[in-house]
Each structure stands twice: as C-alpha cells, then as structure tokens.
Design a protein around this motif. Structure first.
Motif, PDB file in Angstrom:
ATOM      1  N   MET B 222      -4.698   0.697  -2.735  1.00  0.00           N
ATOM      2  CA  MET B 222      -4.232  -0.691  -2.167  1.00  0.00           C
ATOM      3  C   MET B 222      -2.762  -0.811  -2.594  1.00  0.00           C
ATOM      4  O   MET B 222      -2.001  -1.253  -1.736  1.00  0.00           O
ATOM      5  CB  MET B 222      -4.915  -1.783  -2.923  1.00  0.00           C
ATOM      6  CG  MET B 222      -6.261  -1.982  -2.533  1.00  0.00           C
ATOM      7  SD  MET B 222      -7.246  -3.473  -3.161  1.00  0.00           S
ATOM      8  CE  MET B 222      -8.842  -3.230  -2.413  1.00  0.00           C
ATOM      9  N   LYS B 223      -2.219  -0.378  -3.684  1.00  0.00           N
ATOM     10  CA  LYS B 223      -1.073  -0.687  -4.261  1.00  0.00           C
ATOM     11  C   LYS B 223       0.026   0.165  -3.222  1.00  0.00           C
ATOM     12  O   LYS B 223       0.829  -0.143  -2.741  1.00  0.00           O
ATOM     13  CB  LYS B 223      -0.934  -0.253  -5.697  1.00  0.00           C
ATOM     14  CG  LYS B 223       0.498  -0.561  -6.360  1.00  0.00           C
ATOM     15  CD  LYS B 223       0.377  -0.274  -7.852  1.00  0.00           C
ATOM     16  CE  LYS B 223       1.638  -0.168  -8.438  1.00  0.00           C
ATOM     17  NZ  LYS B 223       1.773   0.068  -9.889  1.00  0.00           N
ATOM     18  N   LYS B 224      -0.400   1.457  -3.098  1.00  0.00           N
ATOM     19  CA  LYS B 224       0.039   2.653  -2.292  1.00  0.00           C
ATOM     20  C   LYS B 224       0.407   2.133  -0.765  1.00  0.00           C
ATOM     21  O   LYS B 224       1.266   1.988  -0.187  1.00  0.00           O
ATOM     22  CB  LYS B 224      -0.622   3.787  -2.384  1.00  0.00           C
ATOM     23  CG  LYS B 224       0.199   4.983  -1.430  1.00  0.00           C
ATOM     24  CD  LYS B 224      -0.681   6.092  -1.727  1.00  0.00           C
ATOM     25  CE  LYS B 224      -0.144   7.169  -0.545  1.00  0.00           C
ATOM     26  NZ  LYS B 224      -0.962   7.140   0.377  1.00  0.00           N
ATOM     27  N   GLU B 228       3.627   0.878   1.325  1.00  0.00           N
ATOM     28  CA  GLU B 228       3.938   1.705   2.361  1.00  0.00           C
ATOM     29  C   GLU B 228       4.212   0.900   3.590  1.00  0.00           C
ATOM     30  O   GLU B 228       5.377   1.447   4.235  1.00  0.00           O
ATOM     31  CB  GLU B 228       2.753   3.010   2.388  1.00  0.00           C
ATOM     32  CG  GLU B 228       3.022   3.940   3.097  1.00  0.00           C
ATOM     33  CD  GLU B 228       1.774   4.799   3.076  1.00  0.00           C
ATOM     34  OE1 GLU B 228       1.718   5.628   2.428  1.00  0.00           O
ATOM     35  OE2 GLU B 228       0.822   4.481   3.868  1.00  0.00           O
ATOM     36  N   ASP B 229       3.558   0.064   3.842  1.00  0.00           N
ATOM     37  CA  ASP B 229       3.598  -0.467   5.348  1.00  0.00           C
ATOM     38  C   ASP B 229       3.448  -2.232   5.225  1.00  0.00           C
ATOM     39  O   ASP B 229       2.522  -2.598   4.625  1.00  0.00           O
ATOM     40  CB  ASP B 229       2.624  -0.121   6.250  1.00  0.00           C
ATOM     41  CG  ASP B 229       2.904  -0.211   7.681  1.00  0.00           C
ATOM     42  OD1 ASP B 229       3.443  -1.348   8.024  1.00  0.00           O
ATOM     43  OD2 ASP B 229       2.297   0.438   8.664  1.00  0.00           O
ATOM     44  N   PRO B 230       4.507  -2.782   5.654  1.00  0.00           N
ATOM     45  CA  PRO B 230       4.217  -4.392   5.666  1.00  0.00           C
ATOM     46  C   PRO B 230       3.178  -4.811   6.187  1.00  0.00           C
ATOM     47  O   PRO B 230       2.601  -5.926   5.894  1.00  0.00           O
ATOM     48  CB  PRO B 230       5.456  -4.828   6.051  1.00  0.00           C
ATOM     49  CG  PRO B 230       6.507  -3.758   6.399  1.00  0.00           C
ATOM     50  CD  PRO B 230       5.587  -2.583   6.182  1.00  0.00           C
ATOM     51  N   ASN B 231       2.739  -3.989   7.247  1.00  0.00           N
ATOM     52  CA  ASN B 231       1.335  -4.339   7.957  1.00  0.00           C
ATOM     53  C   ASN B 231       0.158  -4.304   7.285  1.00  0.00           C
ATOM     54  O   ASN B 231      -0.862  -4.942   7.605  1.00  0.00           O
ATOM     55  CB  ASN B 231       1.405  -3.380   9.285  1.00  0.00           C
ATOM     56  CG  ASN B 231       2.215  -3.916  10.483  1.00  0.00           C
ATOM     57  OD1 ASN B 231       2.646  -4.994  10.667  1.00  0.00           O
ATOM     58  ND2 ASN B 231       2.847  -2.827  10.995  1.00  0.00           N
ATOM     59  N   ASN B 232       0.303  -3.723   5.958  1.00  0.00           N
ATOM     60  CA  ASN B 232      -0.804  -3.562   5.225  1.00  0.00           C
ATOM     61  C   ASN B 232      -1.049  -4.828   4.107  1.00  0.00           C
ATOM     62  O   ASN B 232      -1.605  -5.041   3.498  1.00  0.00           O
ATOM     63  CB  ASN B 232      -1.015  -2.025   4.496  1.00  0.00           C
ATOM     64  CG  ASN B 232      -1.318  -1.165   5.219  1.00  0.00           C
ATOM     65  OD1 ASN B 232      -2.224  -1.281   5.950  1.00  0.00           O
ATOM     66  ND2 ASN B 232      -0.910   0.185   5.118  1.00  0.00           N
ATOM     67  N   GLN B 233       0.156  -5.526   3.993  1.00  0.00           N
ATOM     68  CA  GLN B 233       0.324  -6.719   3.298  1.00  0.00           C
ATOM     69  C   GLN B 233      -0.645  -7.798   3.853  1.00  0.00           C
ATOM     70  O   GLN B 233      -0.226  -8.923   3.924  1.00  0.00           O
ATOM     71  CB  GLN B 233       1.767  -7.083   2.983  1.00  0.00           C
ATOM     72  CG  GLN B 233       2.585  -5.716   2.304  1.00  0.00           C
ATOM     73  CD  GLN B 233       3.884  -6.047   2.422  1.00  0.00           C
ATOM     74  OE1 GLN B 233       4.460  -7.240   2.885  1.00  0.00           O
ATOM     75  NE2 GLN B 233       4.578  -5.193   1.704  1.00  0.00           N
ATOM     76  N   ARG B 255       2.459  -4.161 -12.908  1.00  0.00           N
ATOM     77  CA  ARG B 255       2.110  -4.935 -12.046  1.00  0.00           C
ATOM     78  C   ARG B 255       2.703  -5.070 -10.766  1.00  0.00           C
ATOM     79  O   ARG B 255       4.001  -5.079 -10.664  1.00  0.00           O
ATOM     80  CB  ARG B 255       1.402  -6.217 -12.551  1.00  0.00           C
ATOM     81  CG  ARG B 255       0.181  -6.036 -13.426  1.00  0.00           C
ATOM     82  CD  ARG B 255      -0.374  -7.240 -14.044  1.00  0.00           C
ATOM     83  NE  ARG B 255      -1.409  -7.019 -15.040  1.00  0.00           N
ATOM     84  CZ  ARG B 255      -2.294  -7.858 -15.422  1.00  0.00           C
ATOM     85  NH1 ARG B 255      -2.033  -9.063 -15.118  1.00  0.00           N
ATOM     86  NH2 ARG B 255      -3.135  -7.394 -16.394  1.00  0.00           N
ATOM     87  N   LEU B 256       1.944  -5.250  -9.624  1.00  0.00           N
ATOM     88  CA  LEU B 256       2.645  -5.534  -8.223  1.00  0.00           C
ATOM     89  C   LEU B 256       3.038  -6.869  -8.261  1.00  0.00           C
ATOM     90  O   LEU B 256       3.961  -7.205  -7.618  1.00  0.00           O
ATOM     91  CB  LEU B 256       1.653  -5.235  -7.267  1.00  0.00           C
ATOM     92  CG  LEU B 256       2.323  -4.918  -5.791  1.00  0.00           C
ATOM     93  CD1 LEU B 256       3.389  -3.643  -5.792  1.00  0.00           C
ATOM     94  CD2 LEU B 256       1.123  -4.433  -4.886  1.00  0.00           C
TER      95      LEU B 256
END
Lengths: 303, 259
Positions: B222-224, B228-233, B255-256
C-alpha cells in the motif's frame, strides 16, 4: 477461315469480347427482380443487427460483427448460386446462345464473360453489404459513446479520475468498433463467394435446368464445408472403398471452412497478411480450376 | 479448316484443359496442407471441437455450425442460455455455456460471463433451493457451483493466458466466493501485470493480502503504491495505511502519515 480457326485456338481469346459479354451479363442480372430482392433482403438482414442492445458493449459489438459477417457470407453464397445458376440455362431457353456462338466467339470467352458478369454483381452486392455493416457499427459506436457520456453527466461527477475513466471506456469502444481485422474477414468472404460462383458455373455448364444447377450447387457447397471432416477421417482406419471415396472428396472439393475465419478475427485474434494472402491464393486457384472444368464441359457439350 | 484439323485442335484443347485442371488440383493440395499447418499454429479452425458438441445441439444448429456459422451458433446459444438464467433453468444454462465455450474458446466475455453465472447466480439459487430441506446439502450444492465457476475460469485462462479480465475474475471469485484471499491476491497480481490491466488491480492485491492476514506485506505494498502513483492515493488507502501503521507498530519517523 481465320475466325473459324480462332474458335479452336485458346490463344485467340479476346479480352474485349469477354468484357462485352460480362457487361451484358451484369445488366441482365441487375434486371432480375429475384436478385435485387435477395440483395435488399441481405441489407435488411444486416441492418437488423442493431437489435442487440441488452448486453455489455463488448458483447454488442461481438454479436453485431458475428451476425453481419455471417449474414454476408450466407447471403453472398445464395446470391452467387442464384445469380450464376441462371446464366447458361437462360441463354439456352431464350436460344440467344446459338446467335452468340454463331459469331466468332469462343465457348471459353462465353464462359469467362458470363462468370465475370456474375462476379461484378457479387462485388457490387458485397460492397453494399459492407457499407451497411460499417453503418451499423458506426451507429452503435455513436450510440454507446453518447450513452456513456450521458450516464456520467447524470451522475454529476466531474473529477479528473472520472474524465480519465470516460476516455479509457471510449477507447475500449473504439477498439471494438474500428477493428481493421474485419476487412480481412470480408476479403475472405469475397474469395469464398466467387469460388462458390465458379463451382456453380462448372455445374451449370453440363446441367440442363436451373433448378438442377441450384440444387447440385447447394449439395456441392455443403460437401465443401464438410471437406475438413473428410480430411480428419482420412487419417482414421477404414476399408479401401471408403478411403478412395474420402480421398476423392479431399482432392476434388475445396475446403470452404478455410475461409471461415470471421469468428477468430472478431475475437480479436490477428490473421497475418501472409496467411490471408495464401488463403486468397487457394481460393483463386480453385476458382480457376473450376472455370477450366466448366469450359471443358461446355466446350464438348452438344448444344 | 478440314475436319481432321478441327478434331485435332479440339483434342489438343481437351488435353490442355485436363492437364491444367490436374495441375491446379495439385497446387490446391499443396496450398491446403500449408494452410492447415498455418491455421494450426495460429490456433484457428479446430474441427474436433465442432464434432464434440454434436450431441448437445440440434441438427439444424449442427448444420449451421458445419456451414461456417460457428460464431452465430455460439451467439444464439449464449442468448438462449441468458433466457435460461431468467427462467432459473440452471442446469440447461450450464450445458449451453459449456457448448458456447467449446465453440468459442477465445471469447473472454463468454468465459467470464459463464463463471459469473455459475458462482454468483446458480450458487445463490442452490443455497435457497426450496426443494432441498437440508441446509448441509444446500451448502454442498452451492459450493459445487463455486467450484464450477472456478474451473470455468481456469479453462478460460488456459485458452487466453493474456487476458487480465479472466485473471481479475478469478481473483474476485476466489476472494468473494471461495474465501481464499491470498490465492486471489496472486491472480490480481498476475492480472495487473498483463497488458491493459487497470491500475485498481494493484490496489486489489494489497486489499486481498490484508484480508488474508498478511498485514506486513499488505502495508508495504500500500505504501509503495501510494508513493508510486497519485492515482493510487484513494480514500480507502488513506484510511487503511494509518490503521496498519498503528497495528504493526511502525516507528513514528517511518510512518507515511503524521499523526
């Protein structure tokens, strides 16, 4: 003397005379109401493919392509048989063949002219059917893209993610609707129907009635579709008589299933041009072979 | 021209014609063999599959099949199977889907759709079957439909190994119906690696790892993906990542999300 000699010399075949006979044959065929009715029926048949609406867009395009290409193949074969079967019997019934062959016209020229006239009609019919098919596909494309946009406008979501999703969905629709492989399928259908016309011409060259020609042609086309089964049976164990019969079927009849690649192409599989061209060459070789058979029967037929 | 000359020329024409026909039929045999091999290498025109469905379809349909209308027959059977679904004729529907998939093994849509009907619709009907009083039997029947759906997708993947849709469908089935989320994660992972596989499939891998209790791996993925891609936020990640950081006792500096 020269004209008389030319009647027996194959090298004296005149393309101009063939052209005149072909154009006249085409005009005669256009005047036949049955063929026009069949063509209109084909166009209506293809247009009716827009009824597939209750499925996902992939299924709709698949069904439309399958249905239209199937209709083009079926109606093309019917047109090829019905159009070609009437050519020689009509000339015999009207006795126009005697006037024609009394002139310096070779029987080979007569056969080729008649056949090419029939092919011209088939080209016109296939072009009209292809235009209708393309129209159906574009109508469906516009409908589905419009529906997609309306649905997302109604949902009120205008985020970048939604816009990207709409674009990707539109691309998926275009990928389905603008598939160039379909043209290869149409090309193979064309080669198949001109081959069917040549088989009909070969039968027509020795038969005495149109009904007989049509029935025999239907039987021949059915055998041609079952040829691949004969090929499979050839490998199995069977007695010598059966083996000879099966062998005869394999040698004489072309395998029309070789041209039925529409379903593979609609599935998104790609047919290399080299294979498509080999298939066309196969069809053309068989067409020429059946035209020579037609000429041989007709040349030695007592009129 | 004398009669003898005429007869001679006619005979000559006849022999030329016959020789030409023989030559063309020889070329025909050679081209036919070449095409058969080329079609086999492309996986086209499998006649054995047509013969295998003979007993399951009507004679007219078989004639149409042999006449080169395999796709039209498959579509008609599929529509008929769709009607069977509407009329709750689950076993008839199953048989028709079997024939349809045999006729068109390269149709991703048919495999995916058949598996969905088996694992979702037929299985549900079996679980609430009023004709079966024993719950244990109903559960067993339901499980059989799940298995059939899984088997269908496996066969579909065998024929279409580059289809992300079928891998994704298998992931969904294993996760939602068979309750094997870790296996589902493997299928989602494969689907995400295939051409045209949508981005959400990668996020599905993380969710399935989480469902399978593999928290550490799910958190790292999840962190990766988030970085990696703003579309995954996506909101679900925004909610799950801090929860996992808390659960896995990730040091504050690593922590993220700052608390």
């Amino acid at each position: 003397m020269k004209a008389e000699k030319s009647k027996y010399h194959l090298l004296m075949v005149s393309p101009m005379r063939i052209r005149v006979i072909a154009l006249n044959t085409m005009t005669e065929l256009i005047r036949q109401k049955v063929l026009i009715f069949l063509l209109l029926f084909s166009l209506g048949f293809i247009s009716s493919a827009v009824i597939f609406t209750q499925f996902t867009f992939e299924a709709q395009f698949k069904f439309i392509k399958d249905f239209c290409l199937g209709a083009m193949s079926l109606m093309g074969m019917i047109l090829a048989i019905a159009g070609t079967a009437s050519l020689i019997p009509t000339e015999l019934d009207n006795r126009t063949i005697y006037t024609l062959l009394a002139k310096p016209v070779l029987k080979l020229e007569f056969i080729l002219g008649k056949y090419l006239g029939s092919v011209l009609i088939l080209v016109m019919a296939l072009v009209l059917m292809s235009i209708t098919f393309t129209g159906v596909i574009f109508y469906k494309e516009k409908e589905l893209v419009g529906e997609l946009r309306r649905n997302y406008q109604a949902s009120g979501s205008q985020t970048a993610e939604t816009q990207a999703f709409i674009r990707s969905e539109e691309q998926r629709i275009y990928k389905q609707s603008r598939d160039p492989e379909v043209f290869k399928a149409i090309l193979l259908i064309f080669v198949k129907i001109i081959l069917v016309a040549a088989i009909t011409m070969a039968i027509s060259s020795f038969s005495t009635s149109m009904i007989f020609t049509i029935l025999m042609s239907i039987v021949a086309v059915t055998i041609c579709h079952l040829q691949s089964i004969a090929q499979q049976a050839w490998g199995g164990s069977m007695d010598i008589v059966k083996k000879m019969f099966v062998g005869l079927v394999i040698v004489i009849f072309p395998d029309l299933n070789k041209f039925n690649l529409a379903d593979e192409l609609v599935m998104g599989n790609s047919l290399p041009w080299s294979v498509a061209m080999t298939t066309c060459a196969y069809g053309l070789v068989m067409t020429i072979a059946f035209l020579i058979v037609a000429w041989l029967f007709f040349e030695f037929r007592e009129l | 021209m004398t009669l003898t000359e005429r007869i001679y020329l006619r005979k000559k024409s006849f022999i030329t014609g016959v020789l030409l026909v023989i030559m063309f039929f020889c070329i025909k045999m050679s081209l036919e063999n070449r095409l058969t091999k080329e079609y086999q290498s492309l996986g086209f025109g499998n006649i054995s599959s047509l013969l295998s469905v003979r007993e399951k379809i009507s004679q007219y349909m078989f004639v149409a099949l042999m006449g080169g209308f395999r796709n039209v027959v498959a579509n008609l059977l599929w529509i008929s199977a769709h009607n069977d679904w509407e009329n709750h004729l689950w076993f008839k529907q199953k048989e028709k889907y079997h024939v349809v998939n045999t006729l068109q093994p390269n149709s991703i849509y048919f495999w995916d759709n058949a598996a969905w009907h088996f694992a979702w619709n037929s299985s549900y009907a079996a679980s609430v079957d009023p004709m079966e009083p024993k719950e244990a039997v109903r559960k067993k029947n339901q499980k059989e439909w799940f298995d059939l759906g899984e088997e269908t997708l496996k066969k579909g993947i065998e024929h279409n190994s580059q289809s992300w849709e079928l891998y994704s469908g298998m992931g969904r089935l294993l996760s939602d119906k068979q309750k094997r989320p870790l296996e589902a994660a493997v299928y989602y992972q494969k689907a995400s690696e295939l051409p045209d596989g949508p981005l959400y499939l990668k996020r599905q891998v993380a969710f399935k790892l989480l469902d399978g209790g593999n928290d550490q791996e799910a958190y790292e993925l999840m962190k990766k993906l988030w970085l990696e891609d703003p579309n995954n936020q996506v909101p679900t990640f925004k909610k799950r990542i801090p929860e996992l950081e808390e659960k896995l006792k990730i040091p504050k500096g690593k922590r993220l999300f700052a608390q």
